[in-house]
Design a protein around this motif. Structure first.
Motif, PDB file in Angstrom:
ATOM      1  N   ASN A  36      -4.949 -22.703  79.375  1.00 16.67           N
ATOM      2  CA  ASN A  36      -5.221 -21.270  79.462  1.00 16.67           C
ATOM      3  C   ASN A  36      -5.097 -20.587  78.104  1.00 16.67           C
ATOM      4  O   ASN A  36      -5.878 -19.696  77.769  1.00 16.67           O
ATOM      5  CB  ASN A  36      -4.262 -20.608  80.455  1.00 16.67           C
ATOM      6  CG  ASN A  36      -4.588 -20.963  81.897  1.00 16.67           C
ATOM      7  OD1 ASN A  36      -5.703 -21.385  82.202  1.00 16.67           O
ATOM      8  ND2 ASN A  36      -3.621 -20.807  82.784  1.00 16.67           N
ATOM      9  N   GLU A  37      -4.119 -21.012  77.317  1.00 16.92           N
ATOM     10  CA  GLU A  37      -3.947 -20.433  75.986  1.00 16.92           C
ATOM     11  C   GLU A  37      -5.097 -20.827  75.067  1.00 16.92           C
ATOM     12  O   GLU A  37      -5.581 -20.013  74.270  1.00 16.92           O
ATOM     13  CB  GLU A  37      -2.611 -20.864  75.387  1.00 16.92           C
ATOM     14  CG  GLU A  37      -1.419 -20.206  76.030  1.00 16.92           C
ATOM     15  CD  GLU A  37      -0.109 -20.768  75.528  1.00 16.92           C
ATOM     16  OE1 GLU A  37       0.709 -19.997  75.015  1.00 16.92           O
ATOM     17  OE2 GLU A  37       0.098 -22.004  75.658  1.00 16.92           O
ATOM     18  N   LEU A  38      -5.540 -22.059  75.156  1.00 14.19           N
ATOM     19  CA  LEU A  38      -6.666 -22.501  74.333  1.00 14.19           C
ATOM     20  C   LEU A  38      -7.910 -21.679  74.635  1.00 14.19           C
ATOM     21  O   LEU A  38      -8.675 -21.335  73.726  1.00 14.19           O
ATOM     22  CB  LEU A  38      -6.943 -23.987  74.574  1.00 14.19           C
ATOM     23  CG  LEU A  38      -5.892 -24.971  74.036  1.00 14.19           C
ATOM     24  CD1 LEU A  38      -6.181 -26.383  74.518  1.00 14.19           C
ATOM     25  CD2 LEU A  38      -5.853 -24.929  72.509  1.00 14.19           C
TER      26      LEU A  38
ATOM     27  N   ALA B 190      -2.913 -11.503  70.040  1.00 20.57           N
ATOM     28  CA  ALA B 190      -3.083 -12.648  69.138  1.00 20.57           C
ATOM     29  C   ALA B 190      -2.180 -13.817  69.499  1.00 20.57           C
ATOM     30  O   ALA B 190      -2.362 -14.922  68.990  1.00 20.57           O
ATOM     31  CB  ALA B 190      -2.798 -12.213  67.699  1.00 20.57           C
ATOM     32  N   GLY B 191      -1.185 -13.589  70.356  1.00 16.18           N
ATOM     33  CA  GLY B 191      -0.333 -14.688  70.796  1.00 16.18           C
ATOM     34  C   GLY B 191       0.964 -14.846  70.041  1.00 16.18           C
ATOM     35  O   GLY B 191       1.527 -15.956  70.017  1.00 16.18           O
ATOM     36  N   ILE B 192       1.470 -13.768  69.438  1.00 13.10           N
ATOM     37  CA  ILE B 192       2.798 -13.848  68.825  1.00 13.10           C
ATOM     38  C   ILE B 192       3.796 -14.184  69.930  1.00 13.10           C
ATOM     39  O   ILE B 192       3.915 -13.458  70.919  1.00 13.10           O
ATOM     40  CB  ILE B 192       3.181 -12.517  68.151  1.00 13.10           C
ATOM     41  CG1 ILE B 192       2.188 -12.170  67.036  1.00 13.10           C
ATOM     42  CG2 ILE B 192       4.606 -12.585  67.614  1.00 13.10           C
ATOM     43  CD1 ILE B 192       2.161 -13.166  65.884  1.00 13.10           C
TER      44      ILE B 192
ATOM     45  N   ALA C 235       6.866  -2.664  77.353  1.00 14.22           N
ATOM     46  CA  ALA C 235       7.073  -4.009  77.891  1.00 14.22           C
ATOM     47  C   ALA C 235       6.143  -4.285  79.062  1.00 14.22           C
ATOM     48  O   ALA C 235       5.567  -5.380  79.172  1.00 14.22           O
ATOM     49  CB  ALA C 235       8.526  -4.183  78.316  1.00 14.22           C
ATOM     50  N   ALA C 236       5.966  -3.303  79.943  1.00 16.39           N
ATOM     51  CA  ALA C 236       5.094  -3.495  81.103  1.00 16.39           C
ATOM     52  C   ALA C 236       3.650  -3.724  80.671  1.00 16.39           C
ATOM     53  O   ALA C 236       2.967  -4.623  81.184  1.00 16.39           O
ATOM     54  CB  ALA C 236       5.185  -2.276  82.023  1.00 16.39           C
TER      55      ALA C 236
ATOM     56  N   LEU D 212      -0.842  -7.530  79.489  1.00 14.85           N
ATOM     57  CA  LEU D 212      -1.894  -7.969  78.570  1.00 14.85           C
ATOM     58  C   LEU D 212      -1.825  -9.463  78.306  1.00 14.85           C
ATOM     59  O   LEU D 212      -2.854 -10.151  78.294  1.00 14.85           O
ATOM     60  CB  LEU D 212      -1.782  -7.201  77.248  1.00 14.85           C
ATOM     61  CG  LEU D 212      -2.708  -7.639  76.106  1.00 14.85           C
ATOM     62  CD1 LEU D 212      -4.163  -7.413  76.488  1.00 14.85           C
ATOM     63  CD2 LEU D 212      -2.371  -6.860  74.829  1.00 14.85           C
ATOM     64  N   ASN D 213      -0.612  -9.975  78.093  1.00 13.83           N
ATOM     65  CA  ASN D 213      -0.479 -11.395  77.760  1.00 13.83           C
ATOM     66  C   ASN D 213       0.794 -11.970  78.379  1.00 13.83           C
ATOM     67  O   ASN D 213       1.887 -11.856  77.794  1.00 13.83           O
ATOM     68  CB  ASN D 213      -0.460 -11.605  76.249  1.00 13.83           C
ATOM     69  CG  ASN D 213      -0.581 -13.073  75.877  1.00 13.83           C
ATOM     70  OD1 ASN D 213      -0.453 -13.959  76.738  1.00 13.83           O
ATOM     71  ND2 ASN D 213      -0.822 -13.345  74.610  1.00 13.83           N
ATOM     72  N   PRO D 214       0.693 -12.599  79.546  1.00 16.73           N
ATOM     73  CA  PRO D 214       1.875 -13.167  80.205  1.00 16.73           C
ATOM     74  C   PRO D 214       2.406 -14.430  79.537  1.00 16.73           C
ATOM     75  O   PRO D 214       3.441 -14.952  79.959  1.00 16.73           O
ATOM     76  CB  PRO D 214       1.370 -13.456  81.621  1.00 16.73           C
ATOM     77  CG  PRO D 214      -0.104 -13.686  81.453  1.00 16.73           C
ATOM     78  CD  PRO D 214      -0.524 -12.754  80.351  1.00 16.73           C
ATOM     79  N   HIS D 215       1.712 -14.916  78.498  1.00 14.87           N
ATOM     80  CA  HIS D 215       2.144 -16.143  77.831  1.00 14.87           C
ATOM     81  C   HIS D 215       3.204 -15.902  76.763  1.00 14.87           C
ATOM     82  O   HIS D 215       3.705 -16.859  76.175  1.00 14.87           O
ATOM     83  CB  HIS D 215       0.933 -16.830  77.172  1.00 14.87           C
ATOM     84  CG  HIS D 215      -0.116 -17.268  78.153  1.00 14.87           C
ATOM     85  ND1 HIS D 215       0.025 -18.369  78.955  1.00 14.87           N
ATOM     86  CD2 HIS D 215      -1.322 -16.721  78.466  1.00 14.87           C
ATOM     87  CE1 HIS D 215      -1.053 -18.501  79.710  1.00 14.87           C
ATOM     88  NE2 HIS D 215      -1.880 -17.513  79.430  1.00 14.87           N
ATOM     89  N   ILE D 216       3.527 -14.642  76.478  1.00 18.21           N
ATOM     90  CA  ILE D 216       4.482 -14.341  75.410  1.00 18.21           C
ATOM     91  C   ILE D 216       5.734 -13.688  76.000  1.00 18.21           C
ATOM     92  O   ILE D 216       5.743 -13.235  77.137  1.00 18.21           O
ATOM     93  CB  ILE D 216       3.861 -13.410  74.352  1.00 18.21           C
ATOM     94  CG1 ILE D 216       3.514 -12.042  74.954  1.00 18.21           C
ATOM     95  CG2 ILE D 216       2.605 -14.055  73.747  1.00 18.21           C
ATOM     96  CD1 ILE D 216       3.012 -11.040  73.938  1.00 18.21           C
TER      97      ILE D 216
END
Length: 253
Positions: free
Chosen positions: A7-9, A53-55, A91-92, A97-101
């Motif tokens: 998913n990140e890729l 950007a995935g920080i 935070a919400a 926007l990005n649940p991976h971080i």
């Protein structure tokens, strides 16, 4: 790419194509930790783009509540969030926007002696709206040897620079350029002088860009240069800034 999920890729595919980033760079971004001071006009766009950007870990430091007057420029917040702490509203939105971080929050102001607090982060992005916090961030980051990306806006103008005197004698800190904050009342705040929302957006996005560059070690750093933008005249200017050997904070003493 063992640290990036399928998913990140897919999510980051457009920046993974950039040779300056690629999978290795994306993994650096995922491992990076960025402290953002202020969830307002500068912090809002900066946080949105850093999250996108995935920080890997973002921390928002702000002691204020969302006010209706913020919504003209603080695009991280909305009408439903008026009255909420800015850190909770931020935070919400960032998690959505990005649940991976990972998103952390601190409902407080940064103080000059917060050296240990800023030491834990790869980059500190200062989007504060007052000189006291701006200079406190500089002094704490110099002591902690942490890179600081600092921005400021008023009316139709904005400025940004990167400060990392720990990187070598050619790199100044904020006080090399501005030894002391202006006297109280000498420079109006945004509440007093006004600000065009897009100016805050422009400088905040530039701050996010410079933060990403510092993490990845790509391009030319803004350290040693102050970039200014005049929106009314549509001009960008860069001023060279030298290290001050007698600087009270980063000088030889």
């Amino acid at each position: 790419m063992e640290n990036l999920s399928v998913n990140e890729l897919r999510r980051y595919s457009r920046q993974l194509m950039l040779p300056e980033i690629g999978p290795a760079g994306q993994e650096k971004l995922k491992k990076a930790r960025v402290l953002v001071i202020g969830g307002g006009g500068l912090g809002s766009p900066a946080l949105l783009y850093l999250a996108a950007a995935g920080i890997g870990t973002l921390c928002v430091v702000d002691d204020d509540l969302v006010d209706e007057t913020n919504l003209q420029r603080q695009v991280l917040h909305d009408a439903a969030g008026v009255g909420l702490p800015k850190v909770d509203s931020a935070a919400a939105k960032l998690t959505a926007l990005n649940p991976h971080i990972a998103i952390r929050t601190m409902k407080r102001r940064l103080e000059p002696d917060d050296v240990e607090l800023v030491r834990d982060w790869d980059v500190v992005l200062d989007g504060s709206d007052n000189f006291r916090t701006r200079f406190a961030a500089n002094d704490a980051c110099v002591a902690a040897r942490t890179t600081l990306v600092s921005g400021a806006v008023l009316r139709f103008r904005g400025q940004i620079s990167t400060y990392k005197p720990h990187a070598g004698p050619e790199h100044p800190c904020l006080r090399c350029l501005f030894p002391e904050p202006p006297a109280e009342g000498e420079v109006p705040s945004c509440a007093e002088g006004g600000v065009l929302g897009t100016v805050a957006g422009m400088i905040g996005v530039l701050q996010a860009t410079e933060t990403i560059k510092e993490i990845l070690g790509i391009g030319r750093s803004l350290s040693g240069r102050l970039l200014t933008w005049d929106a009314l005249n549509a001009t960008l200017s860069t001023i060279e800034v030298s290290r001050d050997p007698s600087c009270a904070v980063c000088g030889a003493h």
